[in-house]
Design a protein around this motif. Structure first.
Motif, PDB file in Angstrom:
ATOM      1  N   ARG A   1       0.865  -1.173   0.000  1.00  0.00           N
ATOM      2  CA  ARG A   1       0.000   0.000   0.000  1.00  0.00           C
ATOM      3  C   ARG A   1       0.907   1.230   0.000  1.00  0.00           C
ATOM      4  NH1 ARG A   1      -3.659   1.395   4.548  1.00  0.00           N
ATOM      5  NH2 ARG A   1      -3.226   3.435   3.672  1.00  0.00           N
ATOM      6  N   LYS A   2       0.339   2.349  -0.391  1.00  0.00           N
ATOM      7  CA  LYS A   2       1.142   3.565  -0.386  1.00  0.00           C
ATOM      8  C   LYS A   2       0.342   4.700   0.216  1.00  0.00           C
ATOM      9  CE  LYS A   2       4.240   2.224  -3.947  1.00  0.00           C
ATOM     10  NZ  LYS A   2       5.078   2.609  -5.091  1.00  0.00           N
ATOM     11  N   ALA A   3       1.056   5.654   0.735  1.00  0.00           N
ATOM     12  CA  ALA A   3       0.390   6.811   1.320  1.00  0.00           C
ATOM     13  C   ALA A   3      -0.192   7.664   0.200  1.00  0.00           C
ATOM     14  CB  ALA A   3       1.372   7.621   2.151  1.00  0.00           C
TER      15      ALA A   3
ATOM     16  N   GLY B   1       1.705   2.860 -14.786  1.00  0.00           N
ATOM     17  CA  GLY B   1       1.068   2.504 -13.520  1.00  0.00           C
ATOM     18  C   GLY B   1       1.701   1.296 -12.846  1.00  0.00           C
ATOM     19  N   CYS B   2       1.438   1.145 -11.557  1.00  0.00           N
ATOM     20  CA  CYS B   2       1.909  -0.022 -10.810  1.00  0.00           C
ATOM     21  C   CYS B   2       1.079  -1.243 -11.200  1.00  0.00           C
ATOM     22  CB  CYS B   2       1.780   0.236  -9.315  1.00  0.00           C
ATOM     23  SG  CYS B   2       2.002  -1.254  -8.301  1.00  0.00           S
ATOM     24  N   GLY B   3       1.764  -2.338 -11.443  1.00  0.00           N
ATOM     25  CA  GLY B   3       1.083  -3.561 -11.859  1.00  0.00           C
ATOM     26  C   GLY B   3       0.157  -4.124 -10.813  1.00  0.00           C
ATOM     27  N   LEU B   4       0.402  -3.807  -9.572  1.00  0.00           N
ATOM     28  CA  LEU B   4      -0.478  -4.294  -8.507  1.00  0.00           C
ATOM     29  C   LEU B   4      -1.479  -3.232  -8.088  1.00  0.00           C
ATOM     30  CD1 LEU B   4       1.636  -6.539  -6.129  1.00  0.00           C
ATOM     31  CD2 LEU B   4       0.147  -7.149  -8.019  1.00  0.00           C
TER      32      LEU B   4
ATOM     33  N   LYS C   1      -0.954   3.219  -5.649  1.00  0.00           N
ATOM     34  CA  LYS C   1      -1.259   4.571  -6.117  1.00  0.00           C
ATOM     35  C   LYS C   1      -0.214   5.111  -7.082  1.00  0.00           C
ATOM     36  CE  LYS C   1      -4.346   6.108  -2.474  1.00  0.00           C
ATOM     37  NZ  LYS C   1      -3.874   5.384  -1.243  1.00  0.00           N
ATOM     38  N   GLN C   2       1.031   4.849  -6.795  1.00  0.00           N
ATOM     39  CA  GLN C   2       2.056   5.214  -7.769  1.00  0.00           C
ATOM     40  C   GLN C   2       3.058   4.072  -7.848  1.00  0.00           C
ATOM     41  OE1 GLN C   2       2.914   6.592  -4.590  1.00  0.00           O
ATOM     42  NE2 GLN C   2       0.986   7.696  -4.465  1.00  0.00           N
ATOM     43  N   CYS C   3       3.671   3.971  -8.990  1.00  0.00           N
ATOM     44  CA  CYS C   3       4.792   3.046  -9.119  1.00  0.00           C
ATOM     45  C   CYS C   3       6.042   3.846  -8.846  1.00  0.00           C
ATOM     46  CB  CYS C   3       4.839   2.473 -10.534  1.00  0.00           C
ATOM     47  SG  CYS C   3       6.366   1.580 -10.889  1.00  0.00           S
ATOM     48  N   SER C   4       6.810   3.428  -7.858  1.00  0.00           N
ATOM     49  CA  SER C   4       8.033   4.173  -7.561  1.00  0.00           C
ATOM     50  C   SER C   4       9.125   3.236  -7.085  1.00  0.00           C
ATOM     51  CB  SER C   4       7.746   5.235  -6.487  1.00  0.00           C
ATOM     52  OG  SER C   4       7.212   4.617  -5.337  1.00  0.00           O
ATOM     53  N   GLU C   5      10.354   3.671  -7.245  1.00  0.00           N
ATOM     54  CA  GLU C   5      11.493   2.840  -6.873  1.00  0.00           C
ATOM     55  C   GLU C   5      11.601   2.694  -5.361  1.00  0.00           C
ATOM     56  OE1 GLU C   5      13.485   1.192  -8.857  1.00  0.00           O
ATOM     57  OE2 GLU C   5      12.615   1.967 -10.701  1.00  0.00           O
TER      58      GLU C   5
ATOM     59  N   ASN D   1       9.970   2.194  -1.995  1.00  0.00           N
ATOM     60  CA  ASN D   1       8.688   1.614  -1.634  1.00  0.00           C
ATOM     61  C   ASN D   1       8.015   0.900  -2.802  1.00  0.00           C
ATOM     62  OD1 ASN D   1       7.793   1.591   0.988  1.00  0.00           O
ATOM     63  ND2 ASN D   1       6.008   2.836   0.523  1.00  0.00           N
ATOM     64  N   PRO D   2       8.734   0.074  -3.502  1.00  0.00           N
ATOM     65  CA  PRO D   2       8.120  -0.615  -4.636  1.00  0.00           C
ATOM     66  C   PRO D   2       7.262  -1.789  -4.176  1.00  0.00           C
ATOM     67  CG  PRO D   2      10.363  -1.370  -4.348  1.00  0.00           C
ATOM     68  CD  PRO D   2      10.124  -0.345  -3.280  1.00  0.00           C
ATOM     69  N   CYS D   3       6.345  -2.198  -5.026  1.00  0.00           N
ATOM     70  CA  CYS D   3       5.558  -3.395  -4.731  1.00  0.00           C
ATOM     71  C   CYS D   3       6.394  -4.628  -5.078  1.00  0.00           C
ATOM     72  CB  CYS D   3       4.258  -3.383  -5.529  1.00  0.00           C
ATOM     73  SG  CYS D   3       4.482  -3.764  -7.275  1.00  0.00           S
ATOM     74  N   PRO D   4       5.989  -5.789  -4.617  1.00  0.00           N
ATOM     75  CA  PRO D   4       6.794  -6.991  -4.849  1.00  0.00           C
ATOM     76  C   PRO D   4       7.097  -7.271  -6.314  1.00  0.00           C
ATOM     77  CG  PRO D   4       5.152  -7.440  -3.170  1.00  0.00           C
ATOM     78  CD  PRO D   4       4.854  -6.066  -3.709  1.00  0.00           C
ATOM     79  N   LEU D   5       6.198  -6.902  -7.180  1.00  0.00           N
ATOM     80  CA  LEU D   5       6.406  -7.247  -8.585  1.00  0.00           C
ATOM     81  C   LEU D   5       7.047  -6.117  -9.392  1.00  0.00           C
ATOM     82  CD1 LEU D   5       3.062  -9.128  -9.335  1.00  0.00           C
ATOM     83  CD2 LEU D   5       5.180 -10.003  -8.374  1.00  0.00           C
ATOM     84  N   HIS D   6       7.477  -5.094  -8.691  1.00  0.00           N
ATOM     85  CA  HIS D   6       7.944  -3.895  -9.391  1.00  0.00           C
ATOM     86  C   HIS D   6       9.009  -4.167 -10.449  1.00  0.00           C
ATOM     87  CE1 HIS D   6       9.014   0.302  -9.984  1.00  0.00           C
ATOM     88  NE2 HIS D   6      10.279  -0.028  -9.795  1.00  0.00           N
ATOM     89  N   ASN D   7      10.046  -4.866 -10.081  1.00  0.00           N
ATOM     90  CA  ASN D   7      11.131  -5.050 -11.040  1.00  0.00           C
ATOM     91  C   ASN D   7      10.699  -5.848 -12.263  1.00  0.00           C
ATOM     92  OD1 ASN D   7      13.189  -3.575  -9.798  1.00  0.00           O
ATOM     93  ND2 ASN D   7      13.509  -5.203  -8.304  1.00  0.00           N
ATOM     94  N   GLU D   8       9.924  -6.868 -12.005  1.00  0.00           N
ATOM     95  CA  GLU D   8       9.443  -7.682 -13.121  1.00  0.00           C
ATOM     96  C   GLU D   8       8.533  -6.855 -14.025  1.00  0.00           C
ATOM     97  OE1 GLU D   8      10.461 -10.830 -12.925  1.00  0.00           O
ATOM     98  OE2 GLU D   8      11.151 -10.881 -10.838  1.00  0.00           O
ATOM     99  N   PHE D   9       7.689  -6.071 -13.403  1.00  0.00           N
ATOM    100  CA  PHE D   9       6.750  -5.290 -14.180  1.00  0.00           C
ATOM    101  C   PHE D   9       7.449  -4.237 -15.013  1.00  0.00           C
ATOM    102  CE2 PHE D   9       2.908  -6.772 -12.065  1.00  0.00           C
ATOM    103  CZ  PHE D   9       2.093  -6.836 -13.185  1.00  0.00           C
ATOM    104  N   LYS D  10       8.488  -3.677 -14.435  1.00  0.00           N
ATOM    105  CA  LYS D  10       9.224  -2.656 -15.163  1.00  0.00           C
ATOM    106  C   LYS D  10       9.691  -3.228 -16.497  1.00  0.00           C
ATOM    107  CE  LYS D  10      12.776  -1.029 -13.144  1.00  0.00           C
ATOM    108  NZ  LYS D  10      13.767  -0.448 -12.210  1.00  0.00           N
TER     109      LYS D  10
ATOM    110  N   ILE E   1       8.433  -5.819 -18.175  1.00  0.00           N
ATOM    111  CA  ILE E   1       7.321  -6.087 -19.080  1.00  0.00           C
ATOM    112  C   ILE E   1       6.793  -4.802 -19.692  1.00  0.00           C
ATOM    113  CG2 ILE E   1       4.904  -6.805 -19.121  1.00  0.00           C
ATOM    114  CD1 ILE E   1       5.618  -9.154 -17.492  1.00  0.00           C
ATOM    115  N   ARG E   2       6.672  -3.789 -18.856  1.00  0.00           N
ATOM    116  CA  ARG E   2       6.178  -2.519 -19.380  1.00  0.00           C
ATOM    117  C   ARG E   2       7.109  -1.952 -20.436  1.00  0.00           C
ATOM    118  NH1 ARG E   2       4.869   0.508 -13.847  1.00  0.00           N
ATOM    119  NH2 ARG E   2       7.109   0.722 -14.090  1.00  0.00           N
ATOM    120  N   SER E   3       8.421  -2.096 -20.207  1.00  0.00           N
ATOM    121  CA  SER E   3       9.323  -1.497 -21.185  1.00  0.00           C
ATOM    122  C   SER E   3       9.310  -2.303 -22.485  1.00  0.00           C
ATOM    123  CB  SER E   3      10.723  -1.355 -20.603  1.00  0.00           C
ATOM    124  OG  SER E   3      11.457  -2.531 -20.781  1.00  0.00           O
TER     125      SER E   3
HETATM  126  S1  FES Z   1       5.458  -0.182  -7.561  1.00  0.00           S
HETATM  127 FE1  FES Z   1       4.262  -1.749  -8.410  1.00  0.00          FE
HETATM  128  S2  FES Z   1       5.066  -1.820 -10.421  1.00  0.00           S
HETATM  129 FE2  FES Z   1       6.288  -0.278  -9.559  1.00  0.00          FE
END
Ligand code: FES
Ligand code: FES
Lengths: 159, 159
Positions: free
Chosen positions: A144-146, B93-96, B99-103, B105-114, B116-118
Motif C-alpha cells: 500500500r502507499k500513502a 502505472g503499478c502492476g499491482l 497509487k504510484q509506481c516508484s522505486e 517503496n516498490p511493490c513486490p512485482l515492481h522489477n518484473e513489471f518494469k 514487461i512494461r518497457s
Molecule cells: S510499484 Fe508496483 S510496479 Fe512499480
DNA sequence: CGCGAAGAAGACAATTATATCTTTTATTGT
DNA sequence: ACAATAAAAGATATAATTGTCTTCTTCGCG
C-alpha cells in the motif's frame, strides 16, 4: 486499463499480505488485510471467499480465526491467482481480440504478443506466494502507499 | 482481462484496416471497416470519430467519402492509438494497482513489471500504423477470423 | 440548386465490473 | 450452554464499459 483487473490486484496484494502474516504465525482478519493493502473491506471479503473456495487460501471462523496460508500453498505461483480471478485470456488470447490466437492467420501483432505473453507467463509462474515475506516484513516492499507518496505513512489502526 | 480494452482492440484493428485500404488508394466507409475487422458497425463509428478528432485518422463526408490515413500518419507508432483510447496507465502505472509506481517503496512485482512494461512500450512504439499493409493485402495477416477457425468463412454481406 | 451518400453527434440501453450491506453460520473461550 | 468473534453467503447498489439507435450536418455530383 491496467494489466490486471482491480479485483485481481486486490487478490494478489491480499495473498502476499496473508502469506507474510502466516509466516510470522498469525491468522489475520478481513479488516486488517483491508487496512494493510488499502482495499475496500467488504469487497475484499468477497474476493477472499472466492480464493478460499478455490483452495488458494484457507480460513477459519470464530475467535482467533481469520485467513492464513498453509505451507504448501506458500509455494504456489501467483499465476494461479491471476487465472482464478481474471481467467487465462491474458496468457492465451489474441492481443488484438481476434476470436482465437493462431499461427496460421495471425494478427499483425501476433509475434510480438507471443513474446510478451510468454515473458508474463514465466514471470508469474516463477514468483511464489511466499517469496517476499521477509522483504514485506522488513518494509523493503510495500502493498500500500500513502496518499501522495509523502514520506509519512499515517495509516490508521484498525479501530 | 485482455491487455487492451475492447474499444482499443477495435481501434487498432480498424486503423490497420484503413491504412491498408489507403495504401491501395481507396477511402473506406464504416460499414466496410466493420465487416473487415468484425466489429459492431455503429460502435465502431464512435471509436473512429474519436480517433479522427484526435488526428490519428482522417475522414471525408459525402459520396466517395470515408476514412483514410495520410502519409505521415502511416508512420505513427500504434502506441499513440493505445494512449488515446486506454490512456497510459499500462505504461506507467503499478502492476499491482498501488497509487504510484516508484522505486522507493516498490511493490513486490515492481522489477518484473518494469521489464514487461518497457518491452510493451518499445514494441508499441516501434510498430507503425502502415507497417503491415503488404501482408494484410496479401492475406498473410488477418484482422478478423471465422467463427471457429473453420475453413469456410460464411460472412454475411452487409445488408 | 437539390438529392443522396456518408460521417458527426448525442441520447440511450445493456452488460460487466466494482462496491456495499445484511443476514446467517461456524468456532472459540468462558 | 452462552456470548463474542469472524467468515460465508446472498441481495443489492453504483459505476464503467460496451453497444445501439436516431437525428443532424457536410459534401460531391448531376
Ligand atoms: S510499484 Fe508496483 S510496479 Fe512499480
Ligand atoms: S493472433 Fe493475435 S496474438 Fe496471436
Amino acid at each position: 486499463m491496467a494489466i490486471f483487473s482491480k479485483t485481481c490486484e486486490y487478490a494478489i496484494r491480499a495473498v502476499f499480505f496473508i502469506a507474510q502474516k502466516t509466516s510470522v504465525g498469525t491468522r489475520v482478519g478481513i479488516r486488517d488485510i483491508a487496512a494493510g493493502i488499502d482495499s475496500p473491506e467488504l469487497y475484499l471479503g468477497k474476493i477472499l471467499q472466492d480464493l478460499s473456495r478455490r483452495g488458494l487460501i484457507s480460513s477459519a471462523k470464530g475467535p482467533n480465526g481469520g485467513f492464513f496460508i498453509t505451507g504448501e500453498m506458500l509455494n504456489q505461483p501467483i499465476i494461479e491467482i491471476v487465472k482464478a480471478i481474471d481467467g487465462d485470456s491474458l496468457f492465451v488470447g489474441c492481443g488484438l481480440g481476434l476470436k482465437q490466437c493462431s499461427e496460421l492467420n495471425p494478427c499483425p501483432l501476433h509475434n510480438e504478443f507471443k513474446e510478451i505473453r510468454s515473458t508474463l507467463t514465466s514471470m508469474l509462474s516463477r514468483i511464489t506466494v511466499g517469496e517476499f515475506n521477509d522483504e514485506l516484513i522488513g518494509g523493503i516492499l510495500a502493498l500500500r502507499k500513502a496518499e501522495d507518496d509523502l514520506p509519512f505513512n499515517n495509516k490508521k489502526k484498525s479501530k
